[in-house]
Structure formats: structure tokens, C-alpha cells
Scaffold this active site. Structure first.
Site, mmCIF file in Angstrom:
data_model
loop_
_atom_site.group_PDB
_atom_site.id
_atom_site.type_symbol
_atom_site.label_atom_id
_atom_site.label_comp_id
_atom_site.label_asym_id
_atom_site.label_seq_id
_atom_site.Cartn_x
_atom_site.Cartn_y
_atom_site.Cartn_z
ATOM 1 N N HIS A 265 4.461 -8.684 6.998
ATOM 2 C CA HIS A 265 3.616 -9.817 6.569
ATOM 3 C C HIS A 265 2.379 -9.821 7.470
ATOM 4 O O HIS A 265 1.682 -8.827 7.571
ATOM 5 C CB HIS A 265 4.481 -11.082 6.655
ATOM 6 C CG HIS A 265 3.941 -12.306 5.974
ATOM 7 N ND1 HIS A 265 2.810 -12.316 5.212
ATOM 8 C CD2 HIS A 265 4.412 -13.585 5.957
ATOM 9 C CE1 HIS A 265 2.600 -13.540 4.751
ATOM 10 N NE2 HIS A 265 3.557 -14.334 5.193
ATOM 11 N N HIS A 306 1.560 -3.961 -1.472
ATOM 12 C CA HIS A 306 1.718 -5.406 -1.539
ATOM 13 C C HIS A 306 2.730 -5.727 -2.620
ATOM 14 O O HIS A 306 2.781 -5.034 -3.640
ATOM 15 C CB HIS A 306 0.371 -6.089 -1.856
ATOM 16 C CG HIS A 306 0.361 -7.530 -1.531
ATOM 17 N ND1 HIS A 306 0.856 -8.482 -2.390
ATOM 18 C CD2 HIS A 306 -0.031 -8.181 -0.412
ATOM 19 C CE1 HIS A 306 0.740 -9.670 -1.815
ATOM 20 N NE2 HIS A 306 0.214 -9.516 -0.607
ATOM 21 N N ASP A 364 -4.927 -6.690 5.415
ATOM 22 C CA ASP A 364 -4.684 -6.366 6.824
ATOM 23 C C ASP A 364 -5.274 -5.028 7.237
ATOM 24 O O ASP A 364 -5.451 -4.764 8.425
ATOM 25 C CB ASP A 364 -3.182 -6.378 7.112
ATOM 26 C CG ASP A 364 -2.642 -7.792 7.110
ATOM 27 O OD1 ASP A 364 -3.360 -8.675 7.561
ATOM 28 O OD2 ASP A 364 -1.510 -8.000 6.639
HETATM 29 N N1 CMC Z 1 3.729 3.146 2.977
HETATM 30 C C1 CMC Z 1 4.542 3.992 2.323
HETATM 31 N N2 CMC Z 1 5.314 3.653 1.272
HETATM 32 C C2 CMC Z 1 5.250 2.387 0.865
HETATM 33 C C3 CMC Z 1 4.419 1.443 1.482
HETATM 34 C C4 CMC Z 1 3.639 1.860 2.575
HETATM 35 N N3 CMC Z 1 2.839 1.007 3.195
HETATM 36 N N4 CMC Z 1 4.571 0.250 0.869
HETATM 37 C C5 CMC Z 1 5.456 0.439 -0.110
HETATM 38 N N5 CMC Z 1 5.866 1.740 -0.118
HETATM 39 C C6 CMC Z 1 6.786 2.348 -1.100
HETATM 40 C C7 CMC Z 1 8.233 1.973 -0.793
HETATM 41 O O1 CMC Z 1 8.851 2.944 0.016
HETATM 42 C C8 CMC Z 1 8.822 1.903 -2.181
HETATM 43 O O2 CMC Z 1 9.103 3.217 -2.599
HETATM 44 P P1 CMC Z 1 10.387 3.488 -3.578
HETATM 45 O O3 CMC Z 1 10.125 2.696 -4.829
HETATM 46 O O4 CMC Z 1 10.362 4.959 -3.758
HETATM 47 O O5 CMC Z 1 11.585 2.984 -2.831
HETATM 48 C C9 CMC Z 1 7.689 1.393 -3.060
HETATM 49 O O6 CMC Z 1 6.486 1.776 -2.369
HETATM 50 C C10 CMC Z 1 7.693 -0.104 -3.251
HETATM 51 O O7 CMC Z 1 7.755 -0.711 -1.970
HETATM 52 P P2 CMC Z 1 8.653 -1.964 -1.617
HETATM 53 O O8 CMC Z 1 8.970 -1.966 -0.167
HETATM 54 O O9 CMC Z 1 9.802 -2.027 -2.580
HETATM 55 O O10 CMC Z 1 7.649 -3.115 -1.984
HETATM 56 P P3 CMC Z 1 7.745 -4.589 -1.492
HETATM 57 O O11 CMC Z 1 7.025 -5.378 -2.504
HETATM 58 O O12 CMC Z 1 9.155 -4.972 -1.208
HETATM 59 O O13 CMC Z 1 6.961 -4.590 -0.084
HETATM 60 C C11 CMC Z 1 5.198 -4.614 1.487
HETATM 61 C C12 CMC Z 1 5.625 -4.932 0.044
HETATM 62 C C13 CMC Z 1 3.817 -5.232 1.745
HETATM 63 C C14 CMC Z 1 6.190 -5.240 2.479
HETATM 64 C C15 CMC Z 1 5.126 -3.071 1.680
HETATM 65 O O14 CMC Z 1 4.170 -2.502 0.793
HETATM 66 C C16 CMC Z 1 4.821 -2.674 3.124
HETATM 67 O O15 CMC Z 1 5.735 -2.591 3.946
HETATM 68 N N6 CMC Z 1 3.501 -2.426 3.454
HETATM 69 C C17 CMC Z 1 3.115 -2.160 4.825
HETATM 70 C C18 CMC Z 1 3.014 -3.480 5.589
HETATM 71 C C19 CMC Z 1 1.781 -4.278 5.213
HETATM 72 O O16 CMC Z 1 0.687 -3.749 5.135
HETATM 73 N N7 CMC Z 1 1.968 -5.597 5.036
HETATM 74 C C20 CMC Z 1 0.880 -6.531 4.766
HETATM 75 C C21 CMC Z 1 0.956 -7.130 3.417
HETATM 76 S S1 CMC Z 1 -0.584 -7.964 2.964
HETATM 77 C C22 CMC Z 1 -0.709 -9.299 4.056
HETATM 78 C C23 CMC Z 1 0.312 -10.344 3.803
HETATM 79 O O17 CMC Z 1 0.333 -10.890 2.693
HETATM 80 O O18 CMC Z 1 1.062 -10.636 4.723
#
Ligand code: CMC
Length: 425
Positions: A265, A306, A364
Site C-alpha cells: 500500500h 494496482h 508511488d
Molecule cells: N511486479 C511483478 N508482478 C506483479 C506485480 C509487480 N509489481 N504486481 C502484480 N504482479 C503480478 C502478480 O504476481 C500476479 O501474477 P499471477 O496472476 O501470475 O499470480 C498478477 O500480477 C496480479 O497481481 P496480484 O498480486 O494478484 O494483484 P493484487 O490486486 O492482489 O495486488 C498490488 C495489487 C498493488 C498489491 C500489487 O500489484 C503489488 O504488489 N504491487 C507492488 C506494490 C505497489 O506498488 N503498491 C502500491 C499500490 S498504489 C498505492 C496505493 O494505493 O497504496
């Protein structure tokens, strides 16, 4: 809200009719509250397709990359409004007229000081504490100072608390920074605008005159606007859930700060900088991209992806434009970390893995670069996110308390042991 019906068919049971509602925008929702009496729950860990509440504050269309606050696109607010106007909009539903704006600004800029006793708290923390650890504690502790206005059922108490929180967050955030570097706290200056006052409290010291750079103040104000609200994200949902118990608003916002701290987050802005530093050189980018794609490696490209946006995060676009402007003003366009960031973004945006999974840069990714250029230490990045988001948290808390709400109490799919007897001795 127009009413439609959905029918749920469960093997061996009569079809169950469920009401549906349409909002003014976004997908329709199926009201599953009546399911309990049929002996079933819905199952949605991570809230992938669950609307936890009804709200009129913020709308996101993740596929189109649209973010609206009370109907106004974030780009228009960033171009035309200031942060306090945005706060007013989030809290009260409409932009203020000149008189309302002056009154609101006066109120916010005249509650900026914290009780002197709060200064003594800081001595209990190690100087190298993470700023977010201190924020969680000090904001929660504000409840100990305002028991005269903690009745959540009193409209005036809710109002004054909302103003106090928006007013005092910059003061507390700057105190955390000053404490970490061993400098005396700088008292707020109510003659300055909100962002300039924050920069004054961060960077002035008693030994020399500090003049706020207007480009920096404008950029900080934009950063606050871009973080002001984002509908039912993890920290806002935490604030609502905590508030649903009747907890006081300072405790609720403190809970929101704790939720924001996580690297998935708000902690991501800090993690982006650490990642760029770890990459260290443009020649290492490909290796990090490969690591991000490797399912057996926990590394993720921070600042990418996201839950809601499957397109460019509109906040990231605005943030990038401001980062470019500030870096130019500060003569930092050749910053090596910025170069790594730009190249990393380009490679990721063209990579099949990121394209297919619709992983775009989020807010971010650029906020860290901009904050770093402004001389804000990395460990303060998430604090600044919390400062900006306070308006959204308190607007959602107020919306919930003003309306009809019940304690938030999810159910579960239990897969643990069935009943068993304690072994006889
Ligand atoms: N790098 C590599 N792979 C990723 C990333 C990433 N940053 N983000 C998602 N993926 C992949 C993930 O491995 C998954 O692959 P698969 O379907 O093969 O298992 C797919 O994309 C979907 O990801 P998810 O984790 O199921 O998606 P989510 O909606 O649960 O998570 C997230 C969203 C923001 C937590 C995630 O994209 C992440 O960890 N990003 C990096 C951290 C980040 O930048 N966070 C800030 C978010 S914006 C500010 C805020 O609102 O707080």
C-alpha cells in the site's frame, strides 16, 4: 438506486432471489445480506468483488484509468484546486465558494499547533525509529488530549475533530522528522499556506532564515491532492471498520496509518526508492525485471500494478509531469536514480509479462522520485502519503457515521479442526 433482481441457485435448494442496486457509475451490486437466513455465506478473501459500503466520495474506473472526487477528475483538481479546497470537496461534497473557502482555510490553519505535552512523547522514542511507528502512536494519542470532543454522535464534535486532524498531521509529521535528525521542533506558521507551512516546519531551523521555494510548495500541494483519497483501499477500509465499532476518530486514523504502512500500500513509495538504489545501474535493470517475473522469487517491481487500475494510474501521470517540472527547477534532470526509473518504466511497459497482466506504474512510482528531489528523506515518504490521505480517511469516517451503519463483522469459511476432546490426564 434502481432495483433489479439476481437469482442464486444452490444445488438441492430453492432458487434464492437477491436484490440488485445500480450506483451512478460502476458495476451493479448484488445485495447478499439476506443469504444468512438460507444458511450460506459469500466467500471473497481480499475483497476481489465485494462492495463493502455505499459511498458518494470517490469513483475509480480502473479499466479506463479514471479517478473522480465528488465527480471531478483528479487531473482537473490537480490543475486548478489546492489541497485544502480538495479536502473541503471530499468532506462536504462540493467545492467551496470564496467565503466557505476562507472560513475553512482559517479553521484548518488555526488548529495547527499540538499540545505542548505532546512534545514530551517524542523523548520516549529512539531517534532511529521509523517515522510511521511514531505517527501511529502520536496520532492515536491525540484522543488523550481532546476528550471534550470525542462524542462521535455529536455533529460538532465530528466536525472539529476532522479539522483538527487535517490541521495537525503536518505538524506531527514534521516533528517526527525533526526528532529523527536531532533538531528542535519548528512551530507552525499560520500565515503560510498549508503546503508551505509543512515545508517550513520540516526545513527551517532557529539559526537561519528559511524561505519556502514556491515551486516546492506547489509540488508538495499537488502531492497532497494526488494522495487525498482513493475510495475503499486497505487503509480507508481499515478506518471504516475501526470506526464501525464506535472507536474515536483519532484511533481510527491511527489504524489507517498502520494499514498504509505496508509495502503493498503506501509503503510502496519508500520501497520504490530502495529498489532503485538496489538496482544501482541501468545495466542491472533486465535482471531485476526477470526477478519480478519469477514466481519463485518474492521480489516485485515496486510502484507497478494496482488492484483496481488495469490501465495507467491517472495520479501517476500527473505526478510524473510534476516530477519533471521540479527536477528541472532543481537542476536534477540528470539524477542517476531518475534515469534508472525512466528506463525501468520503459522496459516494463514493453515487456510481455507486464503488458499481459496490465501492470502499469502507479502513483508511488513517481512520488518517491519527486519527494527525493525535494530533499525529503525516504523514510518520510509514507508519512507524507498519510498526511495527504487523512482528508480521505476522515471524509469516509464522517460519511459512515453520518449515515446508517453497523459494526463491520465479516464471516469465514472455517477449515480448522472439528470438535475434539481435551486429552484425559
Ligand atoms: N511486479 C511483478 N508482478 C506483479 C506485480 C509487480 N509489481 N504486481 C502484480 N504482479 C503480478 C502478480 O504476481 C500476479 O501474477 P499471477 O496472476 O501470475 O499470480 C498478477 O500480477 C496480479 O497481481 P496480484 O498480486 O494478484 O494483484 P493484487 O490486486 O492482489 O495486488 C498490488 C495489487 C498493488 C498489491 C500489487 O500489484 C503489488 O504488489 N504491487 C507492488 C506494490 C505497489 O506498488 N503498491 C502500491 C499500490 S498504489 C498505492 C496505493 O494505493 O497504496
Amino acid at each position: 438506486m434502481t432495483e433489479k433482481k439476481a437469482t442464486l441457485t444452490i444445488e438441492g435448494k430453492e432458487p434464492i432471489e437477491l436484490p440488485m442496486y445500480s450506483g451512478t457509475k460502476g458495476p451493479d451490486v448484488v445485495d447478499v445480506r439476506g443469504l444468512l437466513k438460507h444458511g450460506v455465506f459469500t466467500y471473497d478473501p481480499g475483497f476481489m468483488s465485494t462492495a463493502s459500503c455505499e459511498s458518494q466520495i470517490t469513483f475509480i474506473d480502473g479499466n479506463k484509468g479514471i479517478l473522480l472526487h465528488r465527480g471531478y477528475p483528479i487531473e482537473e483538481l490537480a490543475d486548478n484546486a489546492d489541497y485544502l479546497e480538495t479536502c473541503y470537496l471530499l468532506l462536504y461534497g462540493d467545492l467551496p465558494n470564496a467565503e466557505q473557502k476562507a472560513k475553512f482555510n482559517h479553521s484548518i490553519m488555526h488548529h495547527t499547533m499540538v499540545h505542548q505535552q505532546i512534545h514530551t512523547f517524542f523523548n520516549g522514542f529512539r531517534r532511529d525509529s521509523h517515522p510511521m511507528a511514531i505517527m501511529v502512536a502520536v496520532v492515536g494519542a491525540l484522543a488523550a488530549f481532546y476528550h471534550d470532543s470525542l462524542d462521535i454522535n455529536d455533529q460538532n464534535h465530528r466536525e472539529i475533530t476532522a479539522h483538527r486532524l487535517i490541521s495537525k498531521m503536518p505538524t506531527i509529521a514534521a516533528m517526527v522528522y525533526k526528532y529523527s535528525i536531532g533538531q528542535p521542533f519548528a512551530y507552525p506558521r499560520n500565515d503560510l499556506d498549508y503546503a508551505s507551512n509543512f515545508l517550513h516546519m520540516m526545513f527551517s531551523n532557529p539559526c537561519e532564515e528559511y524561505k519556502v521555494n514556491p515551486v516546492m510548495a506547489a509540488a508538495m500541494d499537488k502531492i497532497f491532492i494526488l494522495h487525498a483519497d482513493h475510495e475503499q483501499n486497505a487503509s480507508t477500509s481499515t478506518v471504516r471498520l475501526t470506526g464501525s465499532t464506535g472507536a474515536n476518530p483519532f484511533a481510527c486514523i491511527s489504524a489507517g496509518i498502520a494499514a498504509l504502512w505496508g509495502p503493498a500500500h503506501g509503503g510502496a513509495n519508500e520501497a520504490v526508492l530502495s529498489m532503485l538504489e538496489e538496482i544501482g545501474d541501468e545495466s542491472n535493470i533486465e535482471a531485476f525485471i526477470e526477478r519480478a517475473k519469477d514466481k519463485n522469487d518474492p521480489f516485485r517491481l515496486m510502484g507497478f500494478g494496482h488492484r483496481v487500475y488495469k490501465n495507467y494510474d491517472p495520479r501517476a501521470k500527473v505526478m510524473k509531469a510534476h516530477a519533471d517540472e521540479v527536477l528541472k527547477e532543481l537542476g536534477q534532470v540528470n539524477d542517476p536514480l531518475l534515469k534508472i526509473a525512466m528506463k525501468l518504466e520503459k522496459i516494463a511497459l514493453e515487456d510481455e509479462y507486464f503488458v499481459q497482466k496490465k501492470l502499469y506504474p502507479n502513483v508511488d512510482f513517481y512520488s518517491g522520485i519527486l519527494l527525493r528531489a525535494m530533499g525529503i528523506p525516504t523514510s518520510m515518504f509514507t508519512v507524507i502519503f498519510a498526511l495527504g490521505r487523512t482528508a480521505g480517511w476522515i471524509a469516509h469516517w464522517k460519511e459512515m457515521i453520518d449515515g446508517d451503519y453497523r459494526i463491520g463483522r465479516p464471516r469465514q469459511l472455517y477449515t480448522g479442526a472439528t470438535e475434539r476432546q481435551y486429552p484425559k490426564k
